[in-house]
Design a protein around this motif. Structure first.
Motif, PDB file in Angstrom:
ATOM      1  N   THR A   1       2.731   8.214  -7.743  1.00 49.07           N
ATOM      2  CA  THR A   1       3.845   9.131  -7.466  1.00 49.07           C
ATOM      3  C   THR A   1       5.171   8.481  -7.848  1.00 49.07           C
ATOM      4  N   SER A   2       6.242   9.206  -7.597  1.00 47.02           N
ATOM      5  CA  SER A   2       7.574   8.668  -7.898  1.00 47.02           C
ATOM      6  C   SER A   2       8.153   7.842  -6.746  1.00 47.02           C
ATOM      7  N   ILE A   3       7.358   7.581  -5.703  1.00 48.20           N
ATOM      8  CA  ILE A   3       7.813   6.698  -4.626  1.00 48.20           C
ATOM      9  C   ILE A   3       8.110   5.330  -5.234  1.00 48.20           C
ATOM     10  N   GLN A   4       9.279   4.799  -4.934  1.00 51.69           N
ATOM     11  CA  GLN A   4       9.732   3.567  -5.581  1.00 51.69           C
ATOM     12  C   GLN A   4       9.410   2.290  -4.821  1.00 51.69           C
ATOM     13  N   GLU A   5       9.188   2.397  -3.529  1.00 50.92           N
ATOM     14  CA  GLU A   5       8.943   1.199  -2.722  1.00 50.92           C
ATOM     15  C   GLU A   5       7.895   1.537  -1.671  1.00 50.92           C
ATOM     16  N   THR A   6       6.907   0.666  -1.533  1.00 55.57           N
ATOM     17  CA  THR A   6       5.863   0.868  -0.536  1.00 55.57           C
ATOM     18  C   THR A   6       5.789  -0.366   0.344  1.00 55.57           C
ATOM     19  N   ILE A   7       5.854  -0.143   1.643  1.00 54.21           N
ATOM     20  CA  ILE A   7       5.770  -1.232   2.605  1.00 54.21           C
ATOM     21  C   ILE A   7       4.637  -0.905   3.571  1.00 54.21           C
ATOM     22  N   VAL A   8       3.710  -1.821   3.705  1.00 52.51           N
ATOM     23  CA  VAL A   8       2.621  -1.669   4.661  1.00 52.51           C
ATOM     24  C   VAL A   8       2.997  -2.479   5.893  1.00 52.51           C
ATOM     25  N   VAL A   9       2.979  -1.818   7.044  1.00 48.52           N
ATOM     26  CA  VAL A   9       3.287  -2.500   8.297  1.00 48.52           C
ATOM     27  C   VAL A   9       1.970  -2.806   8.995  1.00 48.52           C
ATOM     28  N   LEU A  10       1.757  -4.079   9.258  1.00 55.23           N
ATOM     29  CA  LEU A  10       0.526  -4.524   9.905  1.00 55.23           C
ATOM     30  C   LEU A  10       0.795  -4.943  11.338  1.00 55.23           C
ATOM     31  N   GLY A  11      -0.204  -4.744  12.169  1.00 48.45           N
ATOM     32  CA  GLY A  11      -0.138  -5.166  13.561  1.00 48.45           C
ATOM     33  C   GLY A  11      -1.497  -5.706  13.947  1.00 48.45           C
ATOM     34  N   HIS A  12      -2.196  -4.940  14.761  1.00 54.78           N
ATOM     35  CA  HIS A  12      -3.546  -5.308  15.179  1.00 54.78           C
ATOM     36  C   HIS A  12      -4.444  -5.399  13.947  1.00 54.78           C
ATOM     37  N   HIS A  13      -5.331  -6.364  13.919  1.00 57.93           N
ATOM     38  CA  HIS A  13      -6.267  -6.585  12.806  1.00 57.93           C
ATOM     39  C   HIS A  13      -5.562  -7.051  11.534  1.00 57.93           C
ATOM     40  N   ARG A  14      -4.394  -7.619  11.665  1.00 64.06           N
ATOM     41  CA  ARG A  14      -3.617  -8.063  10.500  1.00 64.06           C
ATOM     42  C   ARG A  14      -4.435  -8.948   9.560  1.00 64.06           C
ATOM     43  N   LYS A  15      -5.067  -9.975  10.101  1.00 69.15           N
ATOM     44  CA  LYS A  15      -5.777 -10.943   9.253  1.00 69.15           C
ATOM     45  C   LYS A  15      -6.932 -10.301   8.491  1.00 69.15           C
ATOM     46  N   GLU A  16      -7.716  -9.454   9.183  1.00 69.84           N
ATOM     47  CA  GLU A  16      -8.841  -8.793   8.516  1.00 69.84           C
ATOM     48  C   GLU A  16      -8.359  -7.900   7.377  1.00 69.84           C
ATOM     49  N   ILE A  17      -7.270  -7.192   7.605  1.00 65.69           N
ATOM     50  CA  ILE A  17      -6.739  -6.288   6.584  1.00 65.69           C
ATOM     51  C   ILE A  17      -6.203  -7.087   5.401  1.00 65.69           C
ATOM     52  N   GLU A  18      -5.454  -8.135   5.671  1.00 65.97           N
ATOM     53  CA  GLU A  18      -4.907  -8.959   4.579  1.00 65.97           C
ATOM     54  C   GLU A  18      -6.005  -9.617   3.758  1.00 65.97           C
ATOM     55  N   GLN A  19      -7.126  -9.974   4.397  1.00 64.45           N
ATOM     56  CA  GLN A  19      -8.237 -10.584   3.671  1.00 64.45           C
ATOM     57  C   GLN A  19      -9.000  -9.570   2.827  1.00 64.45           C
ATOM     58  N   ALA A  20      -9.007  -8.321   3.268  1.00 70.36           N
ATOM     59  CA  ALA A  20      -9.813  -7.305   2.599  1.00 70.36           C
ATOM     60  C   ALA A  20      -9.061  -6.506   1.533  1.00 70.36           C
ATOM     61  N   VAL A  21      -7.743  -6.376   1.681  1.00 78.29           N
ATOM     62  CA  VAL A  21      -6.963  -5.517   0.793  1.00 78.29           C
ATOM     63  C   VAL A  21      -5.805  -6.317   0.194  1.00 78.29           C
TER      64      VAL A  21
END
Length: 177
Positions: free
Chosen positions: A26-46
């Motif tokens: 899309t034309s969205i110019q900036e994407t920020i993912v906000v992590l909280g619970h399960h941060r480490k698992e998500i960062e390792q997987a994605v």
């Protein structure tokens, strides 16, 4: 759910990857993912291009939205709120919503008269969200001035899909194999 919702499988990837892949087209110019619970698992997987950690995530979802808003570019005209448990959105919906962004607006997609996700907030509304206490949600801001809401009818039933339970996940898997 027994596993982080962000990592639930869909379309050969995860919920989070599906949302990010959609946004990238899309034309969205900036994407920020906000992590909280399960941060480490998500960062390792994605592989995340731009992610921040919200140390206050246990205080409620509004704190994650506020953390994301604070990390936006100062000149952002607005921001979408994509919830990871609403994994089905499409580029056409996002682009249709962007065309309706204007100062002091909240843009919501609708399908058959029902409001769904994502939600697009103008920069002025983002400032109001930043001022909310952690005990309140963004829906307070949405309901505050109903006249600034713009509904965008879309032919996308996925905007209504919310996965909070294993039963809802199984239903999603049957309907979207």
């Amino acid at each position: 759910m027994g596993t982080p919702k962000a990592l639930l499988p869909i379309f050969g990837g995860t919920f989070l990857e599906n949302i990010l892949n959609t946004i990238s087209g899309t034309s969205i110019q900036e994407t920020i993912v906000v992590l909280g619970h399960h941060r480490k698992e998500i960062e390792q997987a994605v592989a995340l291009e731009s992610a921040i950690f919200n140390p206050d995530y246990e205080k409620g979802m509004i704190t994650s939205l506020q953390a994301g808003i604070r990390s936006l570019s100062w000149d952002a005209a607005g921001a979408f709120l994509f919830l990871v448990d609403h994994p089905l959105t499409d580029r056409t919906t996002i682009e249709a919503m962007i065309t309706q962004l204007a100062p002091n607006r909240i843009v919501l997609p609708t399908f058959e008269g029902r409001r769904g996700h994502p939600v697009l907030f103008s920069s002025e509304v983002l400032q109001e969200i930043l001022a909310l206490p952690s005990s309140e949600g963004a829906n307070i801001v949405v309901r505050k001035h109903p006249d600034r809401i713009v509904e965008v009818p879309v032919n996308a039933p996925g905007i209504l899909v919310d996965v909070d339970t294993p039963e809802q996940f199984e239903k999603l898997r049957r309907e979207y194999p």
